[in-house]
Design a protein around this motif. Structure first.
Motif, PDB file in Angstrom:
ATOM      1  N   UNK A 115       0.838  -1.200   0.000  1.00 41.95           N
ATOM      2  CA  UNK A 115       0.000   0.000   0.000  1.00 41.95           C
ATOM      3  C   UNK A 115       0.874   1.253   0.000  1.00 41.95           C
ATOM      4  N   UNK A 116       1.983   1.192   0.761  1.00 39.17           N
ATOM      5  CA  UNK A 116       2.888   2.339   0.825  1.00 39.17           C
ATOM      6  C   UNK A 116       3.368   2.729  -0.572  1.00 39.17           C
ATOM      7  N   UNK A 117       3.725   1.708  -1.369  1.00 41.78           N
ATOM      8  CA  UNK A 117       4.222   1.982  -2.721  1.00 41.78           C
ATOM      9  C   UNK A 117       3.151   2.701  -3.539  1.00 41.78           C
ATOM     10  N   UNK A 118       1.900   2.222  -3.438  1.00 41.42           N
ATOM     11  CA  UNK A 118       0.823   2.851  -4.208  1.00 41.42           C
ATOM     12  C   UNK A 118       0.598   4.289  -3.732  1.00 41.42           C
ATOM     13  N   UNK A 119       0.621   4.481  -2.402  1.00 45.59           N
ATOM     14  CA  UNK A 119       0.408   5.831  -1.872  1.00 45.59           C
ATOM     15  C   UNK A 119       1.494   6.788  -2.370  1.00 45.59           C
ATOM     16  N   UNK A 120       2.759   6.348  -2.316  1.00 43.77           N
ATOM     17  CA  UNK A 120       3.859   7.189  -2.799  1.00 43.77           C
ATOM     18  C   UNK A 120       3.664   7.503  -4.278  1.00 43.77           C
ATOM     19  N   UNK A 192       1.741  -1.097 -11.695  1.00 37.03           N
ATOM     20  CA  UNK A 192       3.189  -1.282 -11.546  1.00 37.03           C
ATOM     21  C   UNK A 192       3.612  -1.425 -10.089  1.00 37.03           C
ATOM     22  N   UNK A 193       2.997  -0.683  -9.184  1.00 43.12           N
ATOM     23  CA  UNK A 193       3.482  -0.653  -7.802  1.00 43.12           C
ATOM     24  C   UNK A 193       2.654  -1.521  -6.861  1.00 43.12           C
ATOM     25  N   UNK A 194       1.449  -1.887  -7.276  1.00 41.23           N
ATOM     26  CA  UNK A 194       0.602  -2.702  -6.407  1.00 41.23           C
ATOM     27  C   UNK A 194       0.616  -4.169  -6.793  1.00 41.23           C
ATOM     28  N   UNK A 195       0.806  -4.420  -8.090  1.00 41.27           N
ATOM     29  CA  UNK A 195       0.842  -5.788  -8.565  1.00 41.27           C
ATOM     30  C   UNK A 195      -0.439  -6.537  -8.248  1.00 41.27           C
ATOM     31  N   UNK A 196      -0.329  -7.873  -8.165  1.00 39.08           N
ATOM     32  CA  UNK A 196      -1.540  -8.665  -7.968  1.00 39.08           C
ATOM     33  C   UNK A 196      -1.916  -8.762  -6.493  1.00 39.08           C
ATOM     34  N   UNK A 198      -2.063  -6.129  -4.390  1.00 40.24           N
ATOM     35  CA  UNK A 198      -2.782  -4.930  -3.948  1.00 40.24           C
ATOM     36  C   UNK A 198      -3.706  -4.464  -5.056  1.00 40.24           C
ATOM     37  N   UNK A 199      -4.629  -5.321  -5.449  1.00 37.00           N
ATOM     38  CA  UNK A 199      -5.519  -4.953  -6.541  1.00 37.00           C
ATOM     39  C   UNK A 199      -6.439  -3.798  -6.174  1.00 37.00           C
ATOM     40  N   UNK A 200      -6.625  -2.896  -7.145  1.00 35.40           N
ATOM     41  CA  UNK A 200      -7.603  -1.819  -6.977  1.00 35.40           C
ATOM     42  C   UNK A 200      -8.661  -1.988  -8.059  1.00 35.40           C
ATOM     43  N   UNK A 201      -9.709  -1.170  -8.018  1.00 41.60           N
ATOM     44  CA  UNK A 201     -10.800  -1.324  -8.980  1.00 41.60           C
ATOM     45  C   UNK A 201     -10.306  -1.259 -10.428  1.00 41.60           C
ATOM     46  N   UNK A 202      -9.357  -0.325 -10.688  1.00 40.32           N
ATOM     47  CA  UNK A 202      -8.908  -0.161 -12.068  1.00 40.32           C
ATOM     48  C   UNK A 202      -8.184  -1.400 -12.583  1.00 40.32           C
ATOM     49  N   UNK A 203      -7.308  -1.976 -11.762  1.00 40.07           N
ATOM     50  CA  UNK A 203      -6.582  -3.156 -12.220  1.00 40.07           C
ATOM     51  C   UNK A 203      -7.521  -4.353 -12.338  1.00 40.07           C
ATOM     52  N   UNK A 204      -8.526  -4.413 -11.451  1.00 39.68           N
ATOM     53  CA  UNK A 204      -9.531  -5.469 -11.554  1.00 39.68           C
ATOM     54  C   UNK A 204     -10.317  -5.331 -12.857  1.00 39.68           C
ATOM     55  N   UNK A 205     -10.696  -4.089 -13.164  1.00 42.58           N
ATOM     56  CA  UNK A 205     -11.469  -3.833 -14.381  1.00 42.58           C
ATOM     57  C   UNK A 205     -10.704  -4.328 -15.606  1.00 42.58           C
ATOM     58  N   UNK A 206      -9.422  -3.985 -15.649  1.00 45.93           N
ATOM     59  CA  UNK A 206      -8.619  -4.420 -16.785  1.00 45.93           C
ATOM     60  C   UNK A 206      -8.558  -5.945 -16.847  1.00 45.93           C
ATOM     61  N   UNK A 207      -8.401  -6.555 -15.693  1.00 47.98           N
ATOM     62  CA  UNK A 207      -8.334  -8.001 -15.601  1.00 47.98           C
ATOM     63  C   UNK A 207      -9.584  -8.663 -16.172  1.00 47.98           C
ATOM     64  N   UNK A 208     -10.744  -8.173 -15.735  1.00 48.28           N
ATOM     65  CA  UNK A 208     -12.009  -8.740 -16.207  1.00 48.28           C
ATOM     66  C   UNK A 208     -12.202  -8.503 -17.697  1.00 48.28           C
ATOM     67  N   UNK A 209     -11.825  -7.304 -18.165  1.00 46.61           N
ATOM     68  CA  UNK A 209     -12.106  -6.953 -19.551  1.00 46.61           C
ATOM     69  C   UNK A 209     -11.133  -7.616 -20.502  1.00 46.61           C
ATOM     70  N   UNK A 210      -9.891  -7.835 -20.027  1.00 48.31           N
ATOM     71  CA  UNK A 210      -8.863  -8.246 -20.972  1.00 48.31           C
ATOM     72  C   UNK A 210      -8.336  -9.656 -20.733  1.00 48.31           C
ATOM     73  N   UNK A 211      -8.124 -10.019 -19.472  1.00 50.85           N
ATOM     74  CA  UNK A 211      -7.509 -11.316 -19.203  1.00 50.85           C
ATOM     75  C   UNK A 211      -8.560 -12.421 -19.126  1.00 50.85           C
ATOM     76  N   UNK A 212      -9.575 -12.226 -18.286  1.00 48.66           N
ATOM     77  CA  UNK A 212     -10.585 -13.273 -18.155  1.00 48.66           C
ATOM     78  C   UNK A 212     -11.762 -13.078 -19.110  1.00 48.66           C
ATOM     79  N   UNK A 213     -11.807 -11.907 -19.790  1.00 45.19           N
ATOM     80  CA  UNK A 213     -12.872 -11.577 -20.733  1.00 45.19           C
ATOM     81  C   UNK A 213     -14.262 -11.881 -20.158  1.00 45.19           C
TER      82      UNK A 213
END
Lengths: 246, 263
Positions: A115-120, A192-196, A198-213
């Motif tokens: 979380x610290x990395x994402x906050x920075x 880049x800083x949260x990886x898998x 520390x998922x946030x809504x945006x990275x989840x959205x990309x995952x659903x739309x692109x990886x798991x379709x």
């Protein structure tokens, strides 16, 4: 229409939305997104306002240079800006090495994907926005008012709290809104800083739309993100209006 | 220092904003092959690699194409809209104004998803056209705001004077209004080109096999390999951005460009 993929029934999206709002993992992602965005918003205002105040009021000719240095990152690619943290926080990165060398820790701690990395990272991204919004607010306040308050016996801190901050509140609210909305929707930094871990809504959205379709879930995630952003901008314009009439 | 707390907060703020950028540049010149600090030695090998890495070069050209075309379209639509908003008395003026001047808070990732679903899958558009639609829409507010800011400073009496002296409306526009707007249009164009070139969230879901943008290509590369080539590519992007920023500062002034956005 915005959230309805061509071959997914609208009912399915709401079904997924219902599942997400009861699923502990998804709730944790939503909570993390809101929590991190709030933390970044507070940090950006706390750091950005004093910087803006100093830049707006300093008679030094260097303040122009420092203003430019604060604005310049806005033109720079987010990927480039975020990449720097990989070098600093990575396993062989500067900060970890420094802590070991100074003898504070034996082994470099895990700094990346926290979380610290994402906050920075998000603070770096949005601090310039906070500075600009506060700067234009401070610049509009007559410096004579500060002097008047001091002349009437208000101390530096009292002048700040009872004169400058109330007068610049609209700018501070705009800054907070921009930073919060930006943090909720940012993608590069949590990726880049949260990886898998520390998922946030945006990275989840990309995952659903692109990886798991899984478009229904992607649309449901998009819906949550949009509601969050609109809720906050609505709230801020409400505060702004109230401030204008009172 | 008379204000120790302010000074401390300011130092922390500037460190967070600037130090990561310095680290990017420092690692770009390493001779080693990992992202370690301090760097192993000095070399330019990663610049060589980055400039010879076809996916980066191809993507850079694609991003530039997209940025130029989207900016041109945004200005072509945005400048007349600005004129109509500021000079004309069209009905629904406040609605148009609200639409273009509302805070730039758009969840771009969500817009990207919608464009992907509706245009690429729904209407079978190719990904360049879809990107172009998205980027143009995203750049429009910049065009309207920044040109609007410079138009607001201009005196409408100048146009009237030109008309009164016998110039046709068209001639008055090209000889009087357009020159007044030129700095505004220039800075709007510069700003929107940079923004389009750097965009990730909107472009992310709209990547194609033949047309990929540079920031997304760099992101993908970082995820796969952990070497300093991206630092070198980043340093090149940084250098280009510095050049553009200096041009912007010399011609219009930073504060004016960004002031136009946040007013």
């Amino acid at each position: 229409m915005l959230f309805a993929p061509p071959d997914v029934a609208t009912g399915e999206i709401f079904a997924r939305l219902g599942e997400m709002l009861t699923d502990p993992y998804d709730l944790a992602v939503i909570g993390r997104t809101v929590g991190l965005a709030l933390a970044v918003t507070i940090i950006c205002v706390v750091l950005g306002f004093p910087i803006a105040y100093w830049l707006a009021r300093s008679p030094s000719r260097w303040s122009g240079v420092f203003l430019a240095v604060a604005i310049f990152p806005l033109m720079l690619s987010n990927v480039v800006r975020t990449f720097g943290w990989l070098v600093i926080l990575g396993s062989k990165g500067a900060l970890g090495q420094l802590l070991v060398q100074l003898g504070i820790v034996e082994v470099a701690p895990q700094l990346l994907y926290t979380k610290l990395a994402i906050i920075l990272g998000l603070t770096q991204l949005f601090l310039p926005l906070a500075i600009i919004s506060c700067y234009s607010a401070v610049a509009q306040v007559d410096p004579g008012l500060d002097d008047a308050s001091r002349g009437l016996g208000g101390g530096r801190i009292r002048t700040m709290w009872s004169v400058v901050i109330p007068l610049t509140m609209p700018g501070i609210v705009v800054a907070a809104t921009l930073v919060f909305a930006g943090s909720v929707t940012a993608y590069t930094t949590p990726y880049l800083l949260g990886g898998s871990s520390q998922r946030m809504l945006s990275t989840q959205l990309f995952n659903y739309a692109s990886t798991t379709v899984d478009w229904a879930t992607a649309s449901a995630t998009a819906l949550i993100m949009t509601v969050l952003v609109f809720l906050v901008s609505g709230l801020s314009s409400l505060i702004g209006r109230k401030g204008a009439t009172s | 220092m008379k204000r120790p707390i302010t000074a401390a907060l300011a130092v922390i703020g500037y460190v967070i904003m600037i130090v990561p950028i310095i680290f990017v540049v420092a690692t770009a010149f390493t001779s080693g092959s990992t992202l370690r600090f301090p760097p192993d030695g000095f070399s330019l090998r990663w610049f060589d690699e980055a400039l010879g890495y076809e996916p980066f070069i191809g993507a850079a050209i694609s991003s530039l194409e997209l940025a130029v075309v989207a900016t041109a379209l945004a200005l072509l639509v945005g400048v007349p809209v600005t004129l109509a908003v500021h000079r004309g008395k069209l009905p629904g003026k406040s609605l148009v104004e609200g639409l273009f001047l509302s805070p730039l808070i758009v969840p771009e990732l969500v817009v990207g998803l919608a464009l992907f679903q509706q245009l690429m899958v729904g209407l079978d558009l190719d990904n360049f056209s879809t990107l172009l639609v998205g980027h143009t829409a995203l750049m429009l507010p910049y065009a309207v705001r920044v040109t609007g800011a410079s138009l607001a400073l201009a005196d409408p009496a100048l146009e009237e004077a030109a008309r009164g002296l016998g110039a046709s409306p068209l001639r008055a526009f090209f000889n009087v209004t357009l020159p007044i707007l030129r700095p505004g249009i220039f800075s709007a164009g510069l700003l929107s080109m940079v923004t389009s070139f750097n965009n990730v969230p909107l472009s992310l879901l709209l990547q194609g096999r033949d047309f990929r943008t540079l920031p997304v290509t760099m992101l993908d590369y970082v995820q796969q390999s952990y070497d300093p080539m991206v630092a070198a590519a980043s340093t090149l992007v940084l250098a280009a951005t510095v050049v553009i920023a200096v041009i912007a500062e010399r011609t219009v002034g930073f504060a004016k460009i960004f002031g136009g956005i946040n007013q």
